[in-house]
Write an enzyme that holds these catalytic residues in place. Structure first.
Site, PDB file in Angstrom:
ATOM      1  N   ASN A 120      -8.790  -6.135   2.646  1.00  0.00           N
ATOM      2  CA  ASN A 120      -8.633  -4.819   3.270  1.00  0.00           C
ATOM      3  C   ASN A 120      -9.483  -4.732   4.534  1.00  0.00           C
ATOM      4  O   ASN A 120     -10.578  -5.316   4.617  1.00  0.00           O
ATOM      5  CB  ASN A 120      -8.925  -3.684   2.284  1.00  0.00           C
ATOM      6  CG  ASN A 120     -10.253  -3.800   1.570  1.00  0.00           C
ATOM      7  OD1 ASN A 120     -10.773  -4.888   1.357  1.00  0.00           O
ATOM      8  ND2 ASN A 120     -10.809  -2.668   1.178  1.00  0.00           N
ATOM      9  N   GLU A 134     -10.725  -1.750   6.952  1.00  0.00           N
ATOM     10  CA  GLU A 134     -10.793  -0.299   7.148  1.00  0.00           C
ATOM     11  C   GLU A 134     -11.057   0.054   8.606  1.00  0.00           C
ATOM     12  O   GLU A 134     -11.333  -0.805   9.446  1.00  0.00           O
ATOM     13  CB  GLU A 134     -11.862   0.277   6.207  1.00  0.00           C
ATOM     14  CG  GLU A 134     -11.480   0.043   4.751  1.00  0.00           C
ATOM     15  CD  GLU A 134     -12.444   0.655   3.752  1.00  0.00           C
ATOM     16  OE1 GLU A 134     -13.549   1.074   4.143  1.00  0.00           O
ATOM     17  OE2 GLU A 134     -12.069   0.705   2.563  1.00  0.00           O
ATOM     18  N   CYS A 187      -4.497  -2.430   3.650  1.00  0.00           N
ATOM     19  CA  CYS A 187      -4.797  -2.993   2.337  1.00  0.00           C
ATOM     20  C   CYS A 187      -4.770  -4.521   2.371  1.00  0.00           C
ATOM     21  O   CYS A 187      -4.134  -5.145   3.230  1.00  0.00           O
ATOM     22  CB  CYS A 187      -3.772  -2.511   1.310  1.00  0.00           C
ATOM     23  SG  CYS A 187      -3.978  -0.795   0.808  1.00  0.00           S
ATOM     24  N   GLU A 198      -3.235  -6.512   0.367  1.00  0.00           N
ATOM     25  CA  GLU A 198      -1.887  -7.046   0.146  1.00  0.00           C
ATOM     26  C   GLU A 198      -1.111  -7.097   1.461  1.00  0.00           C
ATOM     27  O   GLU A 198      -0.375  -8.046   1.729  1.00  0.00           O
ATOM     28  CB  GLU A 198      -1.127  -6.156  -0.852  1.00  0.00           C
ATOM     29  CG  GLU A 198      -1.726  -6.116  -2.245  1.00  0.00           C
ATOM     30  CD  GLU A 198      -2.751  -5.009  -2.429  1.00  0.00           C
ATOM     31  OE1 GLU A 198      -3.475  -4.675  -1.467  1.00  0.00           O
ATOM     32  OE2 GLU A 198      -2.823  -4.472  -3.542  1.00  0.00           O
ATOM     33  N   CYS A 231      -1.614  -0.118  -4.397  1.00  0.00           N
ATOM     34  CA  CYS A 231      -1.192   1.247  -4.079  1.00  0.00           C
ATOM     35  C   CYS A 231       0.338   1.293  -3.974  1.00  0.00           C
ATOM     36  O   CYS A 231       1.010   0.256  -3.915  1.00  0.00           O
ATOM     37  CB  CYS A 231      -1.842   1.724  -2.781  1.00  0.00           C
ATOM     38  SG  CYS A 231      -1.107   1.050  -1.278  1.00  0.00           S
ATOM     39  N   CYS A 246       1.831  -0.598  -1.051  1.00  0.00           N
ATOM     40  CA  CYS A 246       1.786  -2.063  -1.202  1.00  0.00           C
ATOM     41  C   CYS A 246       2.803  -2.545  -2.229  1.00  0.00           C
ATOM     42  O   CYS A 246       3.329  -3.656  -2.112  1.00  0.00           O
ATOM     43  CB  CYS A 246       0.376  -2.519  -1.564  1.00  0.00           C
ATOM     44  SG  CYS A 246      -0.714  -2.495  -0.126  1.00  0.00           S
TER      45      CYS A 246
HETATM   46  N1  THU Z   1      -7.090  -1.193  -1.324  1.00  0.00           N
HETATM   47  C1  THU Z   1      -6.480  -2.403  -1.155  1.00  0.00           C
HETATM   48  O1  THU Z   1      -6.782  -3.144  -0.206  1.00  0.00           O
HETATM   49  N2  THU Z   1      -5.562  -2.777  -2.058  1.00  0.00           N
HETATM   50  C2  THU Z   1      -5.251  -2.098  -3.191  1.00  0.00           C
HETATM   51  O2  THU Z   1      -4.428  -2.564  -3.960  1.00  0.00           O
HETATM   52  C3  THU Z   1      -5.925  -0.820  -3.470  1.00  0.00           C
HETATM   53  C4  THU Z   1      -6.758  -0.274  -2.379  1.00  0.00           C
HETATM   54  C5  THU Z   1      -8.140  -0.814  -0.363  1.00  0.00           C
HETATM   55  C6  THU Z   1      -7.783   0.240   0.629  1.00  0.00           C
HETATM   56  C7  THU Z   1      -9.140   0.773   0.999  1.00  0.00           C
HETATM   57  O3  THU Z   1      -9.706  -0.053   2.022  1.00  0.00           O
HETATM   58  C8  THU Z   1      -9.975   0.609  -0.249  1.00  0.00           C
HETATM   59  O4  THU Z   1      -9.255  -0.311  -1.062  1.00  0.00           O
HETATM   60  C9  THU Z   1     -10.186   1.900  -1.021  1.00  0.00           C
HETATM   61  O5  THU Z   1      -8.999   2.563  -1.235  1.00  0.00           O
END
Ligand code: THU
Length: 130
Positions: free
Chosen positions: A39, A41, A50, A52, A83, A86
């Site tokens: 991920n 941000e 994310c 994925e 999520c 994803c």
């Molecule tokens: N996140 C992912 O990268 N993948 C997931 O399957 C769930 C959430 C990340 C997004 C964000 O940077 C952090 O987790 C918190 O939501």
């Protein structure tokens, strides 16, 4: 390298200064290769991506558009769940029977198929007028 080790390694690279929740994803392409993502941000929170999505982008940029399995890992109390967005992204490149493994850092893992993760998925068929 198995999916698990690849996902553990890429998770370390996650850029998650706002949530402090690092996620790693590893997907296997139909070519047998492993593609990883973490991920990333952003201070403008909705612009974050994310793990994925990163792995899928790398796979497609490498010339592969089919995936056969995936694994997602985070330091979460429960196996980390992709999520909704994803799930739809994974479904674009994998068939309903593709297995997605969700795991915590300490090995609490759960495997589900894409069909189980995204029942009633919107697909090309919904746009066909027949
Ligand atoms: N996140 C992912 O990268 N993948 C997931 O399957 C769930 C959430 C990340 C997004 C964000 O940077 C952090 O987790 C918190 O939501």
């Amino acid at each position: 390298m198995p999916l698990l080790e690849a996902a553990i390694a890429v998770r370390e690279k996650a850029y998650a200064p706002y949530s402090n929740f690092k996620v790693g994803a590893a997907i296997r392409g139909a070519d047998g290769k492993i593609y990883t993502g973490c991920n990333v941000e952003n201070v403008a929170y909705p612009e974050g991506t994310c793990a994925e999505a990163g792995a899928i982008a790398l796979m497609v940029a490498s010339g592969e558009t089919r995936l056969t399995e995936a694994l997602v890992i985070a330091d979460s109390p429960l196996p980390v769940s992709p999520c909704g967005g994803c799930r739809q992204k994974l479904a674009e490149f994998g068939t309903a029977d593709v297995k997605i493994t969700m795991t915590t850092l300490d090995g609490n893992a759960r495997t589900m198929t894409l069909a189980e993760l995204l029942p009633g998925a919107f697909g090309q068929g919904h746009m066909d007028k027949g």
